[in-house]
Enzyme design. Structure first.
Site, PDB file in Angstrom:
ATOM      1  N   CYS A 128       0.841  -1.198   0.000  1.00 58.86           N
ATOM      2  CA  CYS A 128       0.000   0.000   0.000  1.00 58.86           C
ATOM      3  C   CYS A 128       0.874   1.245   0.000  1.00 58.86           C
ATOM      4  CB  CYS A 128      -0.900   0.012   1.226  1.00 58.86           C
ATOM      5  SG  CYS A 128      -1.946  -1.419   1.363  1.00 58.86           S
ATOM      6  N   VAL A 129       1.480   1.529  -1.112  1.00 55.99           N
ATOM      7  CA  VAL A 129       2.327   2.726  -1.212  1.00 55.99           C
ATOM      8  C   VAL A 129       1.947   3.483  -2.474  1.00 55.99           C
ATOM      9  CG1 VAL A 129       4.648   3.624  -1.483  1.00 55.99           C
ATOM     10  CG2 VAL A 129       4.252   1.682  -0.001  1.00 55.99           C
TER      11      VAL A 129
END
Lengths: 105, 553
Positions: A104-105
């Protein structure tokens, strides 16, 4: 993928601005990438973090844990976030020429 | 190298992808394929359409890319007169169009489901389409890498067990300092842990302050929480690729680990899709009755605040805050009231965006969109809707409870120059927590008693021998029973003040001075040190001479 001019040198970047070939990274590239990440000027303190991340990446092929960054540079978390407002992943790792991390970047 | 339909032999993918569709044709899917009445109600519900007004990104058009294929294969009219009902063979062009629709132009946020008079489930269709493609190797590389890393290493950032444990140790030390409690422990792999916390790898790798905020909350509430060092990742990107086998493998390992440790409840960190996966989708993948409860950190924090287990002070968060509902948590998860309850208690000025709750717009980062750099421009263009929503609230802080939303909101803030700070809900909670003086009490109770020589009036004979241990002895022996049996933090405050005052001025403080400086009423003072002022002076280790001199004056 697109090409971007880094002070005379054209490099391939992804749409999030991460350079694709970490081997092509140099200080000029870092300086240009820093502009995108709310770091108008790379001070010695910034370089200390950027160089540590880069060396770690060249050795292990992955971004270091922020724990490792703090430990090896002698900085605490708040200092790291203050130096790189967009965070260690999209800020510091990107400037150090690493590819975009998974997750989740 | 990105695997695209163009890099394959012509026509090689279509038939295989259709076989996958065949295998996914449940009754619910068949209804989705047949029941669209082309009313157009879904158009205005979609942030892609509202931001671009491009008819090719409307939910109906995107779903049609799948329906065309279905009709040609399964619908009698589609077979007899395909042109009439827009039925299509799975040509490379049509597979490419499906890829665009499912990965490039939809975040599977399910907002259009609410506006569909037929109750069709857009996300189910797009997820099926994604799996038709993914199963043939057609998947955005960033999404693929995230799932592959999770399957290979147990978490989606490839964090090793050693790195995980080192970080936990470090954060334990940091929390001991922050909580002022040297006995604070983060238990790892401890059998019988009641609540097992699942984290987002990004909290472990890059954002440990969020990790700390959640443990601080649990500490304040006095909960028995812990971690597994093997399967602790709350995420499951198989939800986004449509890969049920990957989903099953990931949830099974995590749930089995919870069972192995004897945990009763899994606490999901602030992770939108992770909550949806474990709370609502996992029972289907796990294949057995769920052996653990699943709650979100948000539910936990709300409950603990409501029950008075956590004390919070909203004056610590003074700026105006708005809240972005992560789609998977609110619309698809039902967590809508809890964050608002929390915010009503931990911030001074809360302003909801409109619409919100189950009607909230996707930030644009849903469905794994953050991993798909190739669609970044569309992602940010579609986010215009969210940017406008934020601006209308006039908030300085946008809070949310999902890591994909966090990054997308940060990018929106930068792209549209909103000048807002984006924060996780847990940061605002942790900031507002007022810790009970528990830690101090524990420390005080550990002070043992040391007898010292006293005169006939109960004063210490040699003032240089005074120590906290001696104070406990001097207090207890005065005969006030329970009141001075053990010194409380409040009593220590008075003793410390008295000694400091005497040290500075050479005379002991009068009752009025103590009360004024420490903001105590006379009644409170009398409760702490009953009898005369001498009760305090004896405890504080002042000499008989000093005290009597004051009395004489």
């Amino acid at each position: 993928m697109a090409l971007r001019d880094f002070g005379g040198q054209e490099l391939e970047i992804d749409e999030d601005g991460f350079i694709q070939d970490p081997g092509q990274w140099n200080q000029t590239v870092a300086t240009v990438l820093a502009q995108d990440e709310e770091v108008p000027e790379l001070t010695d303190e910034h370089w200390k973090v950027v160089n540590m991340i880069r060396e770690y990446y060249l050795k292990f092929g992955i971004a270091p844990m922020v724990r490792k960054v703090c430990k090896d540079t002698g900085k605490d978390l708040k200092q790291i976030y203050a130096l790189f407002p967009s965070g260690p992943a999209k800020g510091a790792c990107k400037i150090a020429g690493l590819p975009k991390p998974t997750g989740c970047v | 190298m990105v695997d695209t339909i163009d890099s394959r032999p012509k026509g090689a993918v279509g038939e295989a992808a259709m076989k996958v569709l065949d295998s996914k044709l449940t009754r619910q899917m068949a209804v989705n394929m047949h029941a669209c009445v082309h009313c157009g109600q879904c158009f205005e519900s979609c942030h892609y359409y509202l931001a671009t007004r491009d008819p090719k990104v409307t939910p109906a058009y995107k779903a049609e890319q799948l329906r065309k294929l279905y009709k040609r294969r399964h619908d009698w009219l589609g077979q007899l007169a395909p042109g009439w009902v827009h039925a299509t063979q799975p040509t490379d062009e049509q597979i490419a169009a499906l890829y665009e629709a499912a990965f490039g132009n939809c975040t599977m946020c399910r907002r259009c489901n609410l506006s569909c008079p037929m109750g069709l489930d857009m996300a189910l269709m797009m997820r099926t389409a994604r799996w038709m493609l993914t199963s043939q190797g057609l998947i955005p590389p960033g999404l693929k890498a995230t799932i592959d890393t999770h399957l290979a290493t147990g978490n989606n950032m490839g964090i090793t067990r050693e790195e995980f444990l080192e970080t936990v140790d470090w954060l334990q030390e940091e929390l001991q300092k922050e909580l002022d409690d040297p006995d604070f422990r983060i238990s790892v792999d401890r059998p019988g842990t009641e609540f097992l916390i699942c984290l987002n790898p990004r909290e472990v790798k890059f954002y440990p302050l969020l990790f700390m905020a959640q443990f601080k909350t649990c500490y304040a509430a006095g909960l028995d929480v812990g971690l597994s060092s093997a399967y602790w990742d709350a995420t499951n990107y198989g939800l986004f690729s449509g890969d049920d086998a990957a989903c099953k493998q990931i949830v099974t390992k995590t749930i089995d680990e919870a069972v192995r440790l004897g945990a009763k409840t899994l606490i999901l960190t602030e992770c939108g899709h992770g909550y949806r996966v474990y709370r609502w989708e996992a029972p289907g993948w796990y294949g057995k009755p769920m052996p653990v409860n699943v709650i979100s950190y948000i539910e936990l924090a709300a409950e603990q605040i409501r029950r008075g287990r956590i004390k919070v002070d909203k004056k610590r968060n003074t700026e105006r805050v708005t809240y972005h509902d992560p789609c998977n948590q609110a619309r698809s998860g039902g967590i809508i009231d809890e964050p608002r309850y929390i915010l009503s208690k931990v911030v001074m000025d809360f302003q909801d965006m409109e619409p919100h709750g189950e009607n909230n717009f996707c930030c644009g980062g849903g469905g794994g969109a953050l991993t798909m750099s190739e669609f970044r421009d569309r992602r940010l263009a579609a986010a215009k809707v969210k940017a406008d929503q934020i601006v209308a609230t006039d908030a300085k802080i946008v809070a949310t409870s999902c890591h994909n939303c966090i990054d997308q909101l940060s990018e929106i803030g930068k792209h549209y120059k909103l000048g807002v700070k984006v924060m996780n809900l847990c940061e605002l909670v942790a900031n507002a927590i007022v810790l009970p003086p528990k830690a101090v009490t524990v420390a005080v109770q550990e002070i043992g008693e040391r007898p010292v020589a006293v005169d006939a009036d109960g004063f210490i004979e040699d003032t240089s021998l005074w120590s906290p241990e001696a104070a406990v002895f001097l207090a207890r022996r005065q005969g006030f029973g329970d009141v001075l049996e053990r010194l409380t933090p409040d009593q220590w405050r008075v003793v410390d003040f008295t000694r400091a005052y005497y040290g500075r001025f050479g005379v002991p403080p009068m009752r009025e001075t103590v009360c004024a400086e420490l903001q105590l009423s006379k009644r409170q003072f009398g409760t702490l040190f009953p009898g005369t002022l001498k009760t305090l002076y004896r405890t504080a280790g002042l000499s008989r001479e000093v005290v009597h001199k004051v009395a004489a004056e």
